[in-house]
Enzyme design. Sequence first.
Site, PDB file in Angstrom:
ATOM      1  N   TYR A  95       0.822  -1.221   0.000  1.00 48.13           N
ATOM      2  CA  TYR A  95       0.000   0.000   0.000  1.00 48.13           C
ATOM      3  C   TYR A  95       0.854   1.269   0.000  1.00 48.13           C
ATOM      4  O   TYR A  95       0.353   2.353  -0.316  1.00 48.13           O
ATOM      5  CB  TYR A  95      -0.932   0.056   1.227  1.00 48.13           C
ATOM      6  CG  TYR A  95      -1.966  -1.032   1.316  1.00 48.13           C
ATOM      7  CD1 TYR A  95      -2.324  -1.792   0.212  1.00 48.13           C
ATOM      8  CD2 TYR A  95      -2.612  -1.291   2.525  1.00 48.13           C
ATOM      9  CE1 TYR A  95      -3.269  -2.798   0.321  1.00 48.13           C
ATOM     10  CE2 TYR A  95      -3.559  -2.287   2.639  1.00 48.13           C
ATOM     11  CZ  TYR A  95      -3.879  -3.038   1.535  1.00 48.13           C
ATOM     12  OH  TYR A  95      -4.823  -4.030   1.652  1.00 48.13           O
TER      13      TYR A  95
ATOM     14  N   HIS B  67      -0.492 -11.715   1.517  1.00 48.78           N
ATOM     15  CA  HIS B  67      -1.475 -10.833   0.872  1.00 48.78           C
ATOM     16  C   HIS B  67      -2.317 -11.527  -0.211  1.00 48.78           C
ATOM     17  O   HIS B  67      -3.514 -11.334  -0.298  1.00 48.78           O
ATOM     18  CB  HIS B  67      -0.751  -9.611   0.283  1.00 48.78           C
ATOM     19  CG  HIS B  67      -1.614  -8.406   0.148  1.00 48.78           C
ATOM     20  ND1 HIS B  67      -1.137  -7.127   0.203  1.00 48.78           N
ATOM     21  CD2 HIS B  67      -2.956  -8.275  -0.022  1.00 48.78           C
ATOM     22  CE1 HIS B  67      -2.128  -6.269   0.075  1.00 48.78           C
ATOM     23  NE2 HIS B  67      -3.246  -6.941  -0.076  1.00 48.78           N
TER      24      HIS B  67
END
Length: 287
Positions: free
Chosen positions: A60, A118
């Site tokens: 991110y 993830h």
Amino acid sequence: MTAMTGFLGGMMKYFTLNNGLEIPAVGFGSVLESDVANFEEVYENAWSTGYRLFDTAASYGNQIALGKWLKNSDHARKEYFLTGKVAQSEQGYEETLSAFQKTLTELQTDYLDLYLIHWPKEKPFFETWKALEHLYDEGLVRAIGLSNFEANHLDRLLTKAKIMPAVDQLETHPYFSNHVTHDYLEKLGIQHQAWSPLGHGGQELTDSVIKSLAEKYDKSTGQIILRWLYQKGVATIPKSTNTNRQKQNINLFDWALTPRDEQLIDLLQRGERVMGAPDENYSADRW
Ligand code: A2P
């Protein structure tokens, strides 16, 4: 489920993970520095509202900013829950161990509460999981888990895992309820956590069924969706940069949808994702 009082936002509820760790039923999804001019103010508002789980991921690009806010705000480390995720490009045993250290440095902390893979990039996920097990055994992370792992990925991982994952974070909202994976996770004792519970602020917030329930309960459409997920035993990480909506999204615990109204939302499921399926997203670098 247990209740805990004392947060400024009123009562927070927790789900208990399969290793006994308590996770806030509602956490704060990742806001990016590029989304807002006042990053630290957005997070400080979330804190004042009562959020204590902050979700992030190496991919991110907001770990440094989040770490700076946590350092500047001086909140006691044991008061909040930090979730991180190992990125696709960091998968593999040694790679994951160094990625984890980088994440700790950027977040200015010496442990994480939860560390997730993830996405299920299949070839190295056994090695990545082994690294997560090592970090857990070393006491550097309080729980380990997955994100975007569906039944086929779980089945494969579980052939070699020594530690059962504690959490699976999945795309979940009324038009994509992910109910099949949810039922499987329940059987395995893995906590389902929803990413994008409001469908990225999309159509579900103006869906006519959700709107009529919002009127009936005198709540916002966002609250109706988040309460529905909470009643299903799903933890959520809604994000909002707006103080009022941050408050709404956490004020879910002193009212309830009837079972019939819950079912009305179940019926909205139409398999419509806001992102591609896990196997499609990263097909190019899977093997
Ligand atoms: P905003 O930051 O302006 O509140 P998701 O977490 O599903 O990805 O959704 C995030 C999006 O939903 C953001 O664009 C956010 O916009 C919006 N949002 C968050 N909470 C609410 C709410 N209660 N009602 C309407 N929109 C919301």
